[in-house]
Design an enzyme around this catalytic site. Structure first.
Site, PDB file in Angstrom:
ATOM      1  N   ASP A   9       0.758  -0.967   0.076  1.00 23.38           N
ATOM      2  CA  ASP A   9       0.118   0.095   0.156  1.00 23.38           C
ATOM      3  C   ASP A   9       0.916   1.191  -0.135  1.00 23.38           C
ATOM      4  OD1 ASP A   9      -1.789  -1.972   0.333  1.00 23.38           O
ATOM      5  OD2 ASP A   9      -2.823  -1.169   2.210  1.00 23.38           O
ATOM      6  N   ASP A 131     -15.703  -3.849  -1.133  1.00 15.86           N
ATOM      7  CA  ASP A 131     -15.204  -3.457   0.293  1.00 15.86           C
ATOM      8  C   ASP A 131     -16.482  -3.178   1.429  1.00 15.86           C
ATOM      9  OD1 ASP A 131     -12.528  -3.378  -0.721  1.00 15.86           O
ATOM     10  OD2 ASP A 131     -12.877  -1.268  -1.391  1.00 15.86           O
TER      11      ASP A 131
END
Length: 242
Positions: A9, A131
Protein backbone atom coordinates in the site's frame (compact mmCIF):
# COMPACT_ATOMS: atom_id res chain seq x y z
CA UNK A 1 -3.55 -24.48 -2.90
CA UNK A 2 -4.77 -20.97 -2.10
CA UNK A 3 -2.99 -18.25 -4.10
CA UNK A 4 -0.80 -16.11 -1.84
CA UNK A 5 -0.80 -12.41 -2.78
CA UNK A 6 1.34 -10.01 -0.72
CA UNK A 7 0.28 -6.36 -0.70
CA UNK A 8 2.06 -3.05 -0.98
CA UNK A 9 0.00 0.00 0.00
CA UNK A 10 1.49 3.32 -1.08
CA UNK A 11 1.24 6.80 0.44
CA UNK A 12 3.73 9.47 -0.61
CA UNK A 13 5.87 6.86 -2.34
CA UNK A 14 6.26 4.85 0.88
CA UNK A 15 5.13 1.33 1.75
CA UNK A 16 2.53 1.73 4.51
CA UNK A 17 -0.42 0.01 6.20
CA UNK A 18 -3.54 1.65 7.55
CA UNK A 19 -5.87 0.35 10.26
CA UNK A 20 -9.48 -0.06 9.10
CA UNK A 21 -8.73 2.31 6.23
CA UNK A 22 -8.02 5.22 8.59
CA UNK A 23 -5.40 7.54 7.08
CA UNK A 24 -4.64 8.81 10.60
CA UNK A 25 -3.70 5.25 11.60
CA UNK A 26 -0.75 4.98 9.21
CA UNK A 27 2.38 2.95 9.81
CA UNK A 28 5.33 3.24 7.40
CA UNK A 29 7.14 -0.06 6.83
CA UNK A 30 9.59 0.90 4.11
CA UNK A 31 10.61 3.96 2.10
CA UNK A 32 11.31 1.87 -1.01
CA UNK A 33 8.32 -0.09 -2.39
CA UNK A 34 10.50 -1.38 -5.25
CA UNK A 35 12.88 -3.05 -2.78
CA UNK A 36 9.87 -4.54 -0.97
CA UNK A 37 8.53 -5.90 -4.27
CA UNK A 38 11.94 -7.36 -5.16
CA UNK A 39 12.02 -9.07 -1.77
CA UNK A 40 8.60 -10.63 -2.37
CA UNK A 41 9.82 -11.93 -5.73
CA UNK A 42 12.96 -13.36 -4.12
CA UNK A 43 10.71 -15.27 -1.69
CA UNK A 44 9.04 -16.99 -4.62
CA UNK A 45 5.84 -14.97 -4.93
CA UNK A 46 4.46 -14.56 -8.45
CA UNK A 47 1.72 -12.05 -7.75
CA UNK A 48 1.56 -8.65 -6.03
CA UNK A 49 -1.36 -6.46 -4.95
CA UNK A 50 -0.53 -2.73 -5.11
CA UNK A 51 -2.87 -0.11 -3.67
CA UNK A 52 -2.51 3.59 -4.42
CA UNK A 53 -3.89 5.04 -1.18
CA UNK A 54 -3.12 8.57 -2.34
CA UNK A 55 -5.14 7.77 -5.44
CA UNK A 56 -8.07 6.39 -3.45
CA UNK A 57 -8.20 9.63 -1.47
CA UNK A 58 -7.70 11.89 -4.52
CA UNK A 59 -10.12 9.92 -6.77
CA UNK A 60 -7.52 9.53 -9.53
CA UNK A 61 -4.26 7.62 -9.93
CA UNK A 62 -1.35 9.28 -8.14
CA UNK A 63 1.38 6.65 -7.77
CA UNK A 64 1.60 5.26 -11.31
CA UNK A 65 5.34 6.07 -11.36
CA UNK A 66 5.86 3.80 -8.34
CA UNK A 67 3.83 1.10 -10.10
CA UNK A 68 6.01 1.47 -13.21
CA UNK A 69 9.16 1.20 -11.08
CA UNK A 70 7.88 -2.02 -9.46
CA UNK A 71 6.85 -3.67 -12.71
CA UNK A 72 10.08 -2.53 -14.36
CA UNK A 73 12.22 -4.07 -11.62
CA UNK A 74 10.39 -7.40 -11.18
CA UNK A 75 8.56 -10.10 -13.13
CA UNK A 76 5.66 -10.10 -10.67
CA UNK A 77 2.09 -10.14 -11.96
CA UNK A 78 0.77 -6.93 -10.42
CA UNK A 79 -2.83 -6.00 -9.82
CA UNK A 80 -3.33 -2.32 -9.07
CA UNK A 81 -6.13 -0.36 -7.44
CA UNK A 82 -6.91 2.93 -5.77
CA UNK A 83 -8.52 5.95 -7.38
CA UNK A 84 -9.42 4.39 -10.71
CA UNK A 85 -12.40 6.47 -11.83
CA UNK A 86 -11.84 6.97 -15.57
CA UNK A 87 -10.68 5.14 -18.65
CA UNK A 88 -7.60 7.36 -18.56
CA UNK A 89 -6.79 5.96 -15.09
CA UNK A 90 -7.15 2.39 -16.37
CA UNK A 91 -4.92 3.09 -19.36
CA UNK A 92 -2.33 4.75 -17.08
CA UNK A 93 -2.25 1.68 -14.85
CA UNK A 94 -1.81 -0.69 -17.77
CA UNK A 95 0.83 1.58 -19.33
CA UNK A 96 2.70 1.43 -16.00
CA UNK A 97 2.77 -2.36 -16.21
CA UNK A 98 -0.28 -3.52 -14.24
CA UNK A 99 -1.67 -6.85 -15.42
CA UNK A 100 -5.07 -6.21 -13.79
CA UNK A 101 -6.83 -3.24 -12.21
CA UNK A 102 -9.22 -3.25 -9.27
CA UNK A 103 -12.32 -1.10 -9.61
CA UNK A 104 -14.66 -0.59 -6.68
CA UNK A 105 -16.39 2.77 -6.33
CA UNK A 106 -17.37 3.12 -10.00
CA UNK A 107 -19.01 -0.32 -9.89
CA UNK A 108 -21.28 1.10 -7.18
CA UNK A 109 -21.92 4.58 -8.55
CA UNK A 110 -21.97 3.87 -12.31
CA UNK A 111 -22.57 0.21 -13.12
CA UNK A 112 -23.11 0.85 -16.85
CA UNK A 113 -19.66 2.46 -17.09
CA UNK A 114 -18.10 -0.50 -15.29
CA UNK A 115 -19.76 -2.89 -17.74
CA UNK A 116 -18.51 -0.79 -20.66
CA UNK A 117 -14.99 -1.23 -19.31
CA UNK A 118 -15.61 -4.97 -18.88
CA UNK A 119 -16.47 -5.25 -22.57
CA UNK A 120 -13.50 -3.11 -23.64
CA UNK A 121 -10.75 -4.63 -21.48
CA UNK A 122 -12.11 -8.12 -20.78
CA UNK A 123 -13.08 -9.92 -17.58
CA UNK A 124 -9.52 -11.17 -17.10
CA UNK A 125 -8.14 -7.63 -16.81
CA UNK A 126 -10.57 -6.22 -14.25
CA UNK A 127 -11.07 -7.09 -10.58
CA UNK A 128 -14.32 -6.04 -8.94
CA UNK A 129 -13.50 -4.44 -5.60
CA UNK A 130 -16.14 -5.22 -2.98
CA UNK A 131 -15.16 -3.46 0.24
CA UNK A 132 -17.62 -4.27 3.01
CA UNK A 133 -18.52 -2.50 6.24
CA UNK A 134 -21.60 -3.52 8.27
CA UNK A 135 -22.73 -5.69 5.36
CA UNK A 136 -22.76 -2.83 2.86
CA UNK A 137 -20.33 -1.81 0.14
CA UNK A 138 -18.07 1.12 1.01
CA UNK A 139 -16.61 3.49 -1.60
CA UNK A 140 -14.08 6.29 -2.20
CA UNK A 141 -11.24 4.99 -0.09
CA UNK A 142 -13.69 3.56 2.47
CA UNK A 143 -14.80 7.06 3.43
CA UNK A 144 -18.44 6.53 2.35
CA UNK A 145 -20.89 3.66 2.81
CA UNK A 146 -23.36 2.92 0.03
CA UNK A 147 -26.80 1.30 0.23
CA UNK A 148 -25.55 -1.74 -1.72
CA UNK A 149 -25.55 -5.06 0.16
CA UNK A 150 -22.74 -7.45 -0.72
CA UNK A 151 -24.43 -10.52 -2.23
CA UNK A 152 -26.99 -8.65 -4.42
CA UNK A 153 -24.20 -6.27 -5.48
CA UNK A 154 -22.06 -9.21 -6.60
CA UNK A 155 -24.94 -10.99 -8.34
CA UNK A 156 -25.51 -8.36 -11.03
CA UNK A 157 -21.84 -8.45 -11.98
CA UNK A 158 -21.27 -12.19 -11.73
CA UNK A 159 -24.34 -12.65 -13.94
CA UNK A 160 -22.65 -10.35 -16.46
CA UNK A 161 -19.32 -12.17 -16.59
CA UNK A 162 -17.26 -10.78 -13.71
CA UNK A 163 -14.96 -13.51 -12.40
CA UNK A 164 -12.34 -11.74 -10.25
CA UNK A 165 -13.62 -10.31 -6.98
CA UNK A 166 -11.50 -8.72 -4.24
CA UNK A 167 -13.53 -8.67 -1.03
CA UNK A 168 -12.20 -6.69 1.95
CA UNK A 169 -13.89 -6.69 5.33
CA UNK A 170 -12.99 -3.16 6.40
CA UNK A 171 -13.51 -3.75 10.13
CA UNK A 172 -10.78 -6.42 9.93
CA UNK A 173 -8.30 -4.63 7.70
CA UNK A 174 -4.97 -3.88 9.34
CA UNK A 175 -6.17 -5.20 12.72
CA UNK A 176 -4.45 -8.61 12.75
CA UNK A 177 -7.70 -9.94 14.25
CA UNK A 178 -8.25 -12.80 11.79
CA UNK A 179 -10.05 -12.80 8.43
CA UNK A 180 -13.82 -12.73 7.89
CA UNK A 181 -13.82 -16.40 6.91
CA UNK A 182 -17.57 -16.90 7.40
CA UNK A 183 -18.29 -13.98 5.07
CA UNK A 184 -16.02 -15.41 2.37
CA UNK A 185 -17.62 -18.84 2.78
CA UNK A 186 -21.03 -17.29 2.09
CA UNK A 187 -19.74 -15.55 -1.03
CA UNK A 188 -18.01 -18.62 -2.46
CA UNK A 189 -21.04 -20.82 -1.70
CA UNK A 190 -23.28 -18.38 -3.55
CA UNK A 191 -20.86 -17.80 -6.44
CA UNK A 192 -18.51 -20.80 -6.72
CA UNK A 193 -17.49 -19.74 -10.23
CA UNK A 194 -15.61 -16.62 -9.14
CA UNK A 195 -11.97 -16.17 -8.21
CA UNK A 196 -12.58 -14.70 -4.77
CA UNK A 197 -9.64 -12.83 -3.26
CA UNK A 198 -10.02 -12.54 0.51
CA UNK A 199 -8.55 -9.43 2.11
CA UNK A 200 -8.37 -8.03 5.63
CA UNK A 201 -7.44 -9.29 9.07
CA UNK A 202 -4.89 -12.01 8.27
CA UNK A 203 -2.68 -12.32 11.36
CA UNK A 204 -0.68 -15.54 10.95
CA UNK A 205 -0.11 -18.74 8.98
CA UNK A 206 -3.12 -20.43 10.62
CA UNK A 207 -5.50 -17.79 9.22
CA UNK A 208 -4.38 -18.51 5.66
CA UNK A 209 -4.54 -22.27 6.20
CA UNK A 210 -8.12 -21.81 7.49
CA UNK A 211 -9.08 -19.87 4.34
CA UNK A 212 -7.49 -22.59 2.19
CA UNK A 213 -9.49 -25.30 3.97
CA UNK A 214 -12.64 -23.22 3.43
CA UNK A 215 -12.02 -23.32 -0.32
CA UNK A 216 -11.17 -19.65 -0.75
CA UNK A 217 -9.13 -19.35 -3.99
CA UNK A 218 -6.84 -16.41 -3.11
CA UNK A 219 -5.76 -14.25 -0.17
CA UNK A 220 -4.13 -10.82 0.13
CA UNK A 221 -2.01 -10.09 3.17
CA UNK A 222 0.29 -7.28 4.21
CA UNK A 223 0.60 -6.21 7.82
CA UNK A 224 1.00 -9.77 9.16
CA UNK A 225 3.98 -10.26 6.84
CA UNK A 226 5.56 -6.90 7.67
CA UNK A 227 5.15 -7.60 11.39
CA UNK A 228 6.94 -10.96 11.05
CA UNK A 229 3.85 -13.02 11.85
CA UNK A 230 3.90 -15.10 8.65
CA UNK A 231 6.58 -17.71 8.02
CA UNK A 232 6.48 -18.34 4.29
CA UNK A 233 8.40 -21.63 4.22
CA UNK A 234 6.29 -23.31 6.91
CA UNK A 235 3.11 -21.85 5.40
CA UNK A 236 3.87 -23.33 1.98
CA UNK A 237 4.75 -26.67 3.58
CA UNK A 238 1.47 -26.69 5.52
CA UNK A 239 -0.61 -25.76 2.48
CA UNK A 240 1.00 -28.55 0.51
CA UNK A 241 -0.20 -31.10 3.03
CA UNK A 242 -3.90 -30.89 2.25
Amino acid sequence: MIELIPAIDIIGGQCVRLKKGDYNEKKVYDNDPVAVARNFESLGFKRLHVVDLDGAKSKHIVNDAVLAAITGATNLTVDFGGGIKTEEDIDKAFAAGASMVTIGSIAVTNSSLFMTWMKKYGAGKLILGADVRNGRISINGWKEDSEEELLPFLKKYVDNGVRNVLCTEISKDGTLSGPATDLYKKVIKEYPEINLIASGGVSCNADIIELDKAGIPSVVFGKAFYEGRIDIDSLRAALGEH
